[in-house]
Design an enzyme around this catalytic site. Structure first.
Site, PDB file in Angstrom:
ATOM      1  N   GLN A 194       5.283 -25.484  23.035  1.00  0.00           N
ATOM      2  CA  GLN A 194       4.398 -26.647  22.858  1.00  0.00           C
ATOM      3  C   GLN A 194       2.930 -26.240  22.961  1.00  0.00           C
ATOM      4  O   GLN A 194       2.069 -26.872  22.361  1.00  0.00           O
ATOM      5  CB  GLN A 194       4.709 -27.723  23.919  1.00  0.00           C
ATOM      6  CG  GLN A 194       6.031 -28.439  23.733  1.00  0.00           C
ATOM      7  CD  GLN A 194       7.159 -27.779  24.502  1.00  0.00           C
ATOM      8  OE1 GLN A 194       7.144 -26.560  24.729  1.00  0.00           O
ATOM      9  NE2 GLN A 194       8.145 -28.551  24.908  1.00  0.00           N
ATOM     10  N   ASP A 235       5.075 -35.183  34.098  1.00  0.00           N
ATOM     11  CA  ASP A 235       6.204 -36.002  33.637  1.00  0.00           C
ATOM     12  C   ASP A 235       6.631 -37.008  34.694  1.00  0.00           C
ATOM     13  O   ASP A 235       7.180 -38.064  34.374  1.00  0.00           O
ATOM     14  CB  ASP A 235       7.387 -35.119  33.260  1.00  0.00           C
ATOM     15  CG  ASP A 235       7.083 -34.384  31.970  1.00  0.00           C
ATOM     16  OD1 ASP A 235       6.475 -33.298  32.037  1.00  0.00           O
ATOM     17  OD2 ASP A 235       7.384 -34.938  30.902  1.00  0.00           O
ATOM     18  N   ASN A 244       6.274 -31.151  35.916  1.00  0.00           N
ATOM     19  CA  ASN A 244       5.684 -30.934  34.598  1.00  0.00           C
ATOM     20  C   ASN A 244       6.449 -29.772  33.957  1.00  0.00           C
ATOM     21  O   ASN A 244       7.358 -29.198  34.565  1.00  0.00           O
ATOM     22  CB  ASN A 244       4.184 -30.645  34.718  1.00  0.00           C
ATOM     23  CG  ASN A 244       3.485 -30.663  33.372  1.00  0.00           C
ATOM     24  OD1 ASN A 244       3.647 -31.611  32.606  1.00  0.00           O
ATOM     25  ND2 ASN A 244       2.738 -29.630  33.046  1.00  0.00           N
ATOM     26  N   LYS A 245       6.068 -29.422  32.756  1.00  0.00           N
ATOM     27  CA  LYS A 245       6.770 -28.383  31.992  1.00  0.00           C
ATOM     28  C   LYS A 245       7.007 -27.118  32.813  1.00  0.00           C
ATOM     29  O   LYS A 245       6.135 -26.680  33.560  1.00  0.00           O
ATOM     30  CB  LYS A 245       5.935 -28.076  30.737  1.00  0.00           C
ATOM     31  CG  LYS A 245       6.468 -27.004  29.829  1.00  0.00           C
ATOM     32  CD  LYS A 245       7.906 -27.227  29.381  1.00  0.00           C
ATOM     33  CE  LYS A 245       8.088 -28.573  28.689  1.00  0.00           C
ATOM     34  NZ  LYS A 245       9.533 -28.908  28.494  1.00  0.00           N
TER      35      LYS A 245
END
Ligand code: MRU
Length: 339
Positions: A194, A235, A244-245
């Protein structure tokens, strides 16, 4: 090109198909909830705030299709669709938040035609609010950045992850709008990239200087004093930490070691004051995301993988959370973090 990542149109929910970027820009329309759920699972639309908007439009879509008589009993089919949407991905709290915000109104009306109109109006309002919220996060966050700086970010917390503008990238956009000179280091974000596919695409289109590095290069750049701060999205923000990621926690640990500020930019809809990190289901994704690269197998067949999509960063490693209402800092006793 659309000015929103996700939108409503005659045939259903429109979105930018993010798995194809940067090679191809394509818009798709999801005409029913199963197609939208597939788009969420495949990451055609992704990023916590965008998932909130997707959930909201998804309930509006369920109402429209139920009203047009495709799907049997109106309320039963809308509630069934809402359950499907809610469970499409488990970690970003915004998805269930968007679904439930529209559903709660749907269930208080008795005329299906009115319900469908109201559901769409609320979904549109959620999308508008998301853009407004990102701009507010952007201007609070921009105050934190010096006039000239290099910011490291991970994954994509940009316009593509929201209705528009972005959270972490919204801070960068707002700072640039204020004439600050901001250079961005975008970690490529294994395994689905991403950072290189989406963040680098977005920023370079806006003319904001961006350089992509492999994730494991971040520590070395911090050691060489080439990073002034880290800004990431979220998130889900629990009472004790931020999901988060995957890879975010690693950046937070290294940033703390090098005394580099570590900021999280996120709207209120990402806060989950009812849970601690230990309660949260972290999405595990498929083997194929790790076991091949450029169409070639990169792992012996017999070797298993562990593919968590997110990790949790304790609040003790976070310098500040940048929200639409301002900054939240240690000791993190803010009402949004209280059960
Ligand atoms: O798996 P993804 O691409 O949905 O993960 C997205 C992230 O981790 C983002 O950083 C997060 O949702 C914040 S988006 C403003």
């Amino acid at each position: 090109m659309q000015d929103r990542t996700i939108w409503w149109e005659e045939g259903g929910v429109g979105l930018i198909e993010q798995t194809l970027l940067p090679e191809e820009y394509r818009e798709v329309v999801c005409a029913d909830v199963p197609r939208l759920v597939l788009a969420i699972r495949r990451l055609e639309v992704r990023g916590a705030p965008a998932l909130g908007v997707a959930g909201a439009y998804g309930v509006a879509l369920a109402c429209k299709n139920a009203l047009e008589g495709h799907e049997g009993d109106f309320y039963r089919s809308v509630e069934g669709a809402a359950a499907l949407l809610r469970s499409a991905r488990p970690t970003a709290v915004n998805l269930a938040w968007g679904v439930d915000r529209v559903l709660s109104v749907v269930l208080t009306e008795s005329d299906p035609a009115k319900v469908a109109a109201r559901a769409l109006a609320i979904a549109e309002q959620i999308a508008d609010e998301d853009e407004e919220t990102c701009r507010r996060i952007g201007s609070y966050g921009a105050e934190l950045l010096p006039d000239e700086c290099t910011v490291l970010t991970h994954c994509n917390a940009g316009a593509l992850a929201c209705a528009a503008w972005g959270t972490a990238l919204g801070v960068i956009r707002s700072a640039v709008e204020e004439k600050k000179i901001v250079r961005v280091i975008s970690c490529e974000t294994r395994p689905l990239l991403q950072g290189s596919r989406l963040t680098a695409w977005e920023l370079s289109r806006d003319g904001i200087p961006v350089t992509t590095i492999i994730d494991s290069e971040a520590a070395y750049l911090m050691q060489k004093k080439e990073i002034d701060c880290v800004i990431v999205g979220a998130d889900r923000i629990c009472t004790d930490g931020v999901f988060n990621k995957i890879g975010t926690y690693m950046h937070a640990v290294v940033a703390a070691y090098h005394q580099i500020p570590f900021y999280v930019a996120a709207p209120r809809s990402t806060f989950d004051p009812l849970h601690t990190m230990a309660d949260i289901i972290v999405e595990e994704r498929g083997r194929e995301e790790i076991a091949s690269l450029f169409g070639r197998t990169t792992l012996p067949d017999a070797v298993p993988v562990k593919n968590y999509a997110f990790d949790g960063t304790p609040l003790s490693l976070v310098t500040a959370i940048i929200t639409e209402e301002g900054l939240i800092r240690a000791p993190f006793d803010h009402p949004w973090l209280m059960p």
